[in-house]
Design an enzyme around this catalytic site. Structure first.
Site, mmCIF file in Angstrom:
data_model
loop_
_atom_site.group_PDB
_atom_site.id
_atom_site.type_symbol
_atom_site.label_atom_id
_atom_site.label_comp_id
_atom_site.label_asym_id
_atom_site.label_seq_id
_atom_site.Cartn_x
_atom_site.Cartn_y
_atom_site.Cartn_z
ATOM 1 N N ILE A 180 0.825 -1.200 0.000
ATOM 2 C CA ILE A 180 0.000 0.000 0.000
ATOM 3 C C ILE A 180 0.860 1.251 0.000
ATOM 4 O O ILE A 180 0.541 2.248 -0.655
ATOM 5 C CB ILE A 180 -0.950 -0.065 1.213
ATOM 6 C CG1 ILE A 180 -1.996 -1.165 0.973
ATOM 7 C CG2 ILE A 180 -1.613 1.264 1.490
ATOM 8 C CD1 ILE A 180 -2.591 -1.745 2.219
ATOM 9 N N ASP A 181 1.977 1.213 0.706
ATOM 10 C CA ASP A 181 2.861 2.369 0.809
ATOM 11 C C ASP A 181 3.489 2.705 -0.541
ATOM 12 O O ASP A 181 3.464 3.855 -0.996
ATOM 13 C CB ASP A 181 3.947 2.073 1.842
ATOM 14 C CG ASP A 181 4.394 3.304 2.605
ATOM 15 O OD1 ASP A 181 3.768 4.369 2.444
ATOM 16 O OD2 ASP A 181 5.358 3.200 3.384
#
Length: 676
Positions: free
Chosen positions: A403-404
């Site tokens: 996600i990052d």
């Protein structure tokens, strides 16, 4: 329409944060700082541009600790493929990392660590260093003083058990039948973070097989009492979690005696299929070294010959983790970070004023677009109906986009004027939709999985090697919020839930905990720009508390730094440590986002960056400012010292990049059109 100050659902946020002061007074001193900042930014830009790969990516070395090197040698010894050249080159690196007291640490300037020191010692023995040598004798004495091998972590003792230096019976049991646990059942493999899951599945095979290779030498010198290497220890109280899981482990030791042979064989074969299905195109597993090492061992124990394509490619991938230094030393990277480095470098160069259509930025965007992952991975176990669309950290890791990286790649792509804007819009639209679909039920985001918060995995006696779950964190959540704001989605209810969560997570002193970077400076440097991008004004109480904390912990030299010991003792170490380029940049990014451009703290921080820059445009940063597992596994990203200072200098000189053309906010309509 009323602006909210708490980010709660149902309220409307202002379009963007206002600066703390609309009046800029340029003094001669400030003008000198600005000139120095511009000079430093030009040199840093030139350095970074010169180091882009022809394909468009950047990658700095990813330095961790010598357990990577030691375990690589132990693997090769176990497989019978350790050669003298590799052993001597690895030993040169390991020897060079030894501290004056004979120990090895897990991060620069840190204290000696027992398991790391044991593994380094064994690696040097494999390379031919004699126990009588002064550096070896000093290490062995230190190990014995701290309890010897018996006091080491489980992973270290597993490696020693492979050669009979430790008894398998004295290790926690890890049954391969775990592979069959349904997802609703506690301690199923998807209760573990993806890095732990990829490691534990092959280790269930190793635990079941209990192999022992002939030891090339004894290790009696590492026991407090060689006649009794594992003295009995009392169990924790039965009513405690530790006591309950210790007794569960004892029961599992008894269970292995009665499990039908056919059942165990079927479980190990199921584990093997799971492992092979997750091998990446380059032969690795998850793009990280530890799962690859244990997967190779597990498959070898199940009869896979070293010439088998799966094994051959797996071993070849491990060779690509080796960094050969000019002095002949060989360092093993635990992972490689090209996607992360490339998106951060793109952001830094764009924010420093490089034209949005600069050929090297376009080339970087082309490469990032080509790395998009458009097939389901393990994340789909919890989100089976969610369409894919994200990026991983590494060259090859299609099973575990994170996600990052996805958020930061989207932010990077928005900074580039690409020749195919529709392609960029569609890629970012898929990324936004996927990230929104990966939101945990508390409104925040973890790194790889949804709601990966089970309290049980960390309690297992086996799991003493660091964090094994992936709960939501402030830094990852902040980066997603910043991406959503850039896409015109700051008012979306899902963004407002995340903002409310971030505000609730602020520490009493005004900082935020940093899960993937060290530590409160990283968390604060991530959250404040996200909140202001989402519309919170610089006058918001949470922003003012963060500013006050950053000003309070600024070092006398003008920089910022934080020691990894803040993960163990926040009261003593939070925001405290030797000044580093990356941490100074994070603090500046927060202060600039809060509207503090003309403050003395910013002026001193920018001056520190300008004054400490080398002639070639780089900064010296031996300190570890990246985090794998808080305290247990630390990282020195060699490109952090370049990309973050350049980003901070660029924002100081040019302001908020999303207030400057040609950065369009086209994502919202696209996400809506795609059903996001």
């Amino acid at each position: 329409m009323t602006a909210t100050t708490d980010g709660s659902t149902g309220a409307t946020l202002p379009p963007r944060a206002a600066a703390a002061s609309d009046t800029t007074v340029t003094t001669p001193e400030a003008a000198g700082v600005r000139e120095a900042a511009a000079h430093a930014a030009r040199r840093a830009t030139d350095f970074l541009l010169a180091r882009q790969d022809a394909q468009g990516w950047w990658k700095g070395d990813l330095e961790t600790n010598v357990t990577m090197d030691a375990e690589d040698l132990l693997l090769r010894q176990f497989l019978g493929i350790l050669d003298e050249t590799t052993a001597l080159a690895a030993a040169k690196f390991v020897r060079g990392e030894q501290r004056e007291d004979g120990t090895w640490a897990t991060f620069y300037g840190g204290p000696g660590e027992l398991s790391t020191t044991i593994e380094a010692y064994v690696a040097l023995r494999l390379a031919g260093d004699l126990p009588e040598a002064p550096h070896m004798a000093k290490a062995a004495a230190w190990i014995r003083e701290r309890g010897g091998i018996a006091a080491a972590r489980v992973f270290t003792r597993i490696w020693l058990a492979l050669f009979g230096w430790w008894k398998w019976e004295d290790l926690p049991e890890l049954p391969p039948e775990l592979i069959w646990f349904p997802t609703w059942m506690p301690l199923n493999i998807y209760d573990f973070g993806c890095w732990a899951r990829q490691t534990i599945v092959p280790l269930t095979v190793v635990s079941a097989k209990r192999p022992v290779r002939p030891a090339p030498f004894p290790l009696d010198e590492l026991h407090t009492d060689p006649a009794d290497p594992n003295p009995a220890r009392p169990l924790a109280p039965v009513a405690s979690w530790d006591g309950a899981f210790q007794r569960l482990d004892k029961a599992l030791h008894q269970l292995r005696k009665v499990v039908p042979r056919g059942v165990r064989k079927a479980a190990m074969n199921a584990a093997a299929r799971w492992i092979i299905e997750r091998q990446e195109n380059d032969g690795c597993w998850g793009g990280i070294q530890p799962p690859a090492v244990y997967s190779v061992i597990a498959l070898h124990l199940l009869g896979y010959d070293l010439r088998h394509p799966v094994m051959r490619e797996g071993l070849a991938s491990l060779d690509r983790f080796a960094v050969w230094r000019e002095d002949g030393a060989r360092m093993i990277e635990a992972c490689q970070s090209p996607v992360w480095d490339t998106c951060l470098a793109t952001i830094a160069l764009a924010d420093a004023g490089l034209p949005a259509d600069h050929p090297q930025l376009v080339r970087a965007a082309d490469w990032m677009l080509g790395e998009e992952i458009v097939r389901p991975g393990d994340w789909a176990v919890k989100r089976p109906g969610l369409p894919p669309g994200g990026w991983a950290f590494e060259f090859h890791n299609d099973n575990y986009p994170d996600i990052d990286d996805t958020a930061e790649v989207a932010l990077a792509l928005r900074r580039v004027r690409h020749h195919d804007p529709e392609r960029v819009d569609h890629a970012i639209g898929r990324a936004v939709r996927w990230n929104l679909g990966m939101q945990s039920k508390n409104g925040a985001w973890g790194a790889f999985d949804v709601d990966n918060t089970s309290p049980f995995p960390n309690r297992l006696p086996f799991c003493d090697f660091g964090e094994v779950i992936d709960p939501p964190s402030a830094d990852v959540t902040a980066h997603v919020v910043e991406m959503l704001a850039a896409e015109g989605l700051a008012h979306d209810p899902r963004a407002r839930r995340a903002i409310a969560w971030l505000l609730a997570e602020q520490e009493a002193n005004g900082s935020w905990f940093g899960r993937w970077g060290v530590n409160y400076i990283y968390g604060t440097g991530s959250v404040v720009p996200a909140l202001t991008a989402a519309g919170l004004p610089g006058t918001h109480p949470a922003i003012r508390r963060a500013v006050a904390w950053l000003e309070d912990v600024q070092n006398d030299d003008g920089g910022w730094g934080e020691d990894l010991r803040s993960y163990k003792d926040a009261e003593e170490w939070s925001g405290h440590g030797a000044s580093t380029a990356s941490q100074t940049a994070w603090a500046l990014m927060a202060l600039l986002a809060a509207g503090e451009k003309d403050s003395k703290a910013v002026e001193r921080g920018v001056r520190w960056l300008a004054d400490t820059q080398r002639e070639d445009g780089t900064w010296d940063e031996p300190y570890f400012t990246g985090t794998g597992f808080p305290w247990d596994f630390s990282i020195n990203y060699h490109l952090y010292r370049q990309v973050f200072p350049l980003t901070a200098l660029g924002r100081y000189l040019h302001g908020d990049p999303f207030e400057r053309p040609p950065l369009a906010k086209a994502g919202k309509a696209l996400v809506e059109a795609q059903g996001g």
